[in-house]
Design an enzyme around this catalytic site. Structure first.
Site, short mmCIF file in Angstrom:
data_model
loop_
_atom_site.label_atom_id
_atom_site.label_comp_id
_atom_site.label_asym_id
_atom_site.label_seq_id
_atom_site.Cartn_x
_atom_site.Cartn_y
_atom_site.Cartn_z
N ARG A 1 -10.43 -11.55 1.56
CA ARG A 1 -11.21 -12.65 0.97
C ARG A 1 -10.45 -13.97 1.03
O ARG A 1 -11.05 -15.03 1.07
CB ARG A 1 -11.65 -12.28 -0.46
CG ARG A 1 -10.53 -11.94 -1.39
CD ARG A 1 -10.97 -11.05 -2.56
NE ARG A 1 -11.02 -9.64 -2.19
CZ ARG A 1 -11.27 -8.65 -3.03
NH1 ARG A 1 -11.51 -8.89 -4.30
NH2 ARG A 1 -11.30 -7.40 -2.62
N LYS B 1 0.83 -1.21 0.00
CA LYS B 1 0.00 0.00 0.00
C LYS B 1 0.86 1.25 0.00
O LYS B 1 2.03 1.19 0.37
CB LYS B 1 -0.85 0.03 1.28
CG LYS B 1 -1.95 -1.00 1.33
CD LYS B 1 -2.73 -0.86 2.64
CE LYS B 1 -3.84 -1.88 2.73
NZ LYS B 1 -4.91 -1.69 1.74
N1 BES Z 1 -8.16 -3.76 4.35
C1 BES Z 1 -8.33 -3.32 3.02
C2 BES Z 1 -9.64 -2.59 2.79
C3 BES Z 1 -9.80 -1.26 3.50
C4 BES Z 1 -9.50 -0.10 2.81
C5 BES Z 1 -10.31 -1.19 4.76
C6 BES Z 1 -9.67 1.11 3.44
C7 BES Z 1 -10.47 0.02 5.39
C8 BES Z 1 -10.16 1.18 4.73
C9 BES Z 1 -8.28 -4.50 2.06
O1 BES Z 1 -7.55 -5.59 2.47
C10 BES Z 1 -7.68 -4.00 0.80
O2 BES Z 1 -6.54 -3.65 0.85
N2 BES Z 1 -8.43 -3.97 -0.27
C11 BES Z 1 -8.00 -3.52 -1.52
C12 BES Z 1 -8.51 -4.52 -2.51
C13 BES Z 1 -8.00 -4.33 -3.90
C14 BES Z 1 -6.53 -4.66 -3.98
C15 BES Z 1 -8.78 -5.20 -4.83
C16 BES Z 1 -8.58 -2.15 -1.76
O3 BES Z 1 -9.72 -1.92 -1.39
O4 BES Z 1 -7.88 -1.30 -2.31
ZN ZN Z 2 -5.49 -5.47 1.86
#
Ligand code: BES
Ligand code: ZN
Ligand code: ZN
Length: 510
Positions: free
Chosen positions: A360, A286
């Site tokens: 997931r 991230k």
């Molecule tokens: N934990 C995150 C989702 C999240 C984002 C929770 C912001 C709380 C606040 C999740 O694991 C994630 O990183 N999701 C990605 C998925 C993507 C790579 C398909 C996302 O939402 O960017």
């Molecule tokens: Zn994630």
């Protein structure tokens, strides 16, 4: 380390003006001219101070506002806190809960150790008194909560406990109120417990520590038992999803199973919560801005823990499984990679396209395990997708389900608990997009992040077998901004919602 502020609750029969207290909180609507009878009596003993304040326009009864009037020797209270309730026609149980939270938050801010909440006559007529006391108790826990266990500098006079009493001049009412306070205190305390666990950072809580907390909880709660699978047992069971996500971290994954037996033999509800103790994204790392917030990526699992605590203490006559796949998602030489194909607990294979779509990957093992235990219905809760946050913002969780009745039950629990949900689509079109050419499924659609909340849900739906299933995407819900009602950090969103849902299953309320 500092302990969280303890709340002591009771209901008492006493006239508003005679109530001896440090702080007397009285509600006022914004669209009702003049004062109701008990407030009027209070004001007259204060030589009309409340009316004067309102006439000057210094307090309009708006939601999230308040004013303080100081007492005199003709009333028992040292201070009267007028709490704005907003418009009367819009008032709900949420209004009552928020007003109680507001007053408790104010008391803690002012370092006042005792507060009396006067029951507004308008609510007494509109809502069941037991329910009202329950929501007021929940509100006082919510509003008085502080997370400061690692603040070592003395904060001159930070309260250790807050005494809260609900007051009314009618003793028949106070009896009913006491009943509601019992369940409200259990739910409020469970939510504060969840908030503290969620607020603890990644260096303090990792999967093994979370598992230890779950074991501690089960040890102290009648009817609750806890089994934990470590990384070796995960491998033996073929829980490839949880193992893959945890493979990049020194802190090995755990699979936590809590069981509450309140109904002997018979069906169990399965609650499955995502617990990523820190989500860096892994190899698909991230951006660094606000990455600290990803310590809250364990909230779903912790909400399940908090709900199990409440269910056991409420002694609900149902069976519930609390299933918490826990891992830390980190980049390293041992991490799972984009392109990897993982065999999950269900036997289905998943192509990993993004290691940051890890929720997931752990949930699919949790859901398949719940299905194997014959849980029905199965409800999962997770900070799953940024897409859900983009779609719904910070006020409502996304709700997807394969069963209309279950969806309605959760919607009604949301209304009652003030933890709101909004129905979102998920179905064949979305599932189609999650098919892979080299495995059964992939963890990210080609459309990438467009509609990812729906795609993610469609992915999860494939792991529950024939069970009725609902999914709560709480991304963004657990990060509570500083507000008039409570402190910044975890909100524990979901403990009230799930507990209320479970309480309503057998119509047992208290
Ligand atoms: N934990 C995150 C989702 C999240 C984002 C929770 C912001 C709380 C606040 C999740 O694991 C994630 O990183 N999701 C990605 C998925 C993507 C790579 C398909 C996302 O939402 O960017
Ligand atoms: Zn994630
Ligand atoms: Zn995540």
């Amino acid at each position: 380390m500092k302990q969280i502020i303890d709340v002591e609750l009771k209901a008492r029969k006493v006239d508003f003006s005679k109530c001896k207290t440090e702080l007397l909180a009285v509600g006022q609507f914004s669209d009702v001219k003049g004062l109701d009878k008990p407030s009027k009596e209070l004001s007259s003993k204060l030589d009309g101070a409340i009316e004067r304040l309102i006439k000057l326009g210094d307090f309009k009864g708006k939601d999230g506002t308040s004013a303080i009037v100081y007492g005199n020797d003709r009333i028992g209270a040292k201070r009267v806190l007028l709490v704005g309730l907003g418009e009367k026609k819009k008032a709900t149980l949420g209004t009552v809960r928020k007003a109680a939270a507001y007053a408790a938050n104010k008391a803690v801010e002012m370092k006042i150790g005792a507060v009396s909440l006067a029951l507004h006559s308008a609510f007494g007529a509109r809502f069941d008194l037991t329910t009202m006391a329950r929501v007021m108790a929940e509100g006082t826990y919510f509003g008085s909560y502080r997370y400061d266990e690692f603040v070592t500098e003395s904060e001159n006079g930070r309260l250790d406990s807050l005494g809260v009493e609900l007051i009314d001049s009618d003793s028949a009412k106070t009896k009913k109120l006491n009943k509601g306070l019992w369940s409200g205190a259990i739910i409020g305390k469970a939510q504060s417990y969840a908030r503290t666990l969620a607020n603890r950072p990644g260096n303090v809580i990792n999967p093994a520590k979370l598992a230890a907390a779950a074991k501690d909880l089960a040890r102290g709660s009648k009817g609750l038992s806890c089994t934990v699978f470590d990384e070796k047992q995960l491998a033996a069971k073929g829980m490839g999803g949880v193992l893959a996500v945890g493979s990049g971290s020194q802190n090995k994954p755990r699979f936590i199973v809590l069981k509450y037996n309140g109904a002997g033999k018979g069906d169990a509800v399965g609650l499955v919560g995502k617990a990523i103790t820190f989500d860096s994204g892994g190899i698909s790392i991230k951006r660094s801005a606000k990455m600290d917030e990803m310590k809250l990526d364990k909230s779903g699992g912790i909400v399940v823990l908090g709900t199990m605590k409440a269910v056991a203490e409420l002694k609900l006559p149902i069976n519930v499984y609390g299933i918490i796949p826990a891992a830390e998602n980190m980049p390293s030489g041992t991490s799972y990679r984009p392109g990897d194909i993982i065999t999950t607990f269900s036997g289905k294979t998943v192509e990993v396209l993004d290691t940051d779509a890890e929720g997931r990957m752990v949930l699919c093992d949790g859901l398949a395990y719940a299905a194997k235990q014959k849980c029905n219905p199965i409800i999962d809760i997770a900070t799953l997708t940024g897409a859900c946050l983009v779609a719904l913002g910070r006020y409502m969780a996304g709700l997807m389900s394969n069963d209309e009745n279950l969806k309605r039950q959760l919607q009604s629990a949301a209304k009652e608990s003030g933890e709101k949900v909004w129905p979102m689509p998920s179905g064949d079109e979305y599932a189609e997009e999650m098919k892979s050419k080299v495995a059964d499924l992939k963890n990210l659609a080609d459309a990438n992040k467009y509609g990812d909340a729906c795609n993610a849900a469609a992915f999860l739906a494939q792991f529950v077998g024939d069970a009725k299933w609902a999914h709560l995407d709480i991304a963004g819900m657990d990060l509570f901004a500083e507000s008039k009602f409570s402190t910044k950090g975890s909100s524990g969103f979901g403990v009230r919602l799930l507990t209320t849902y479970l309480m309503n299953l057998k119509g047992k309320k208290g």
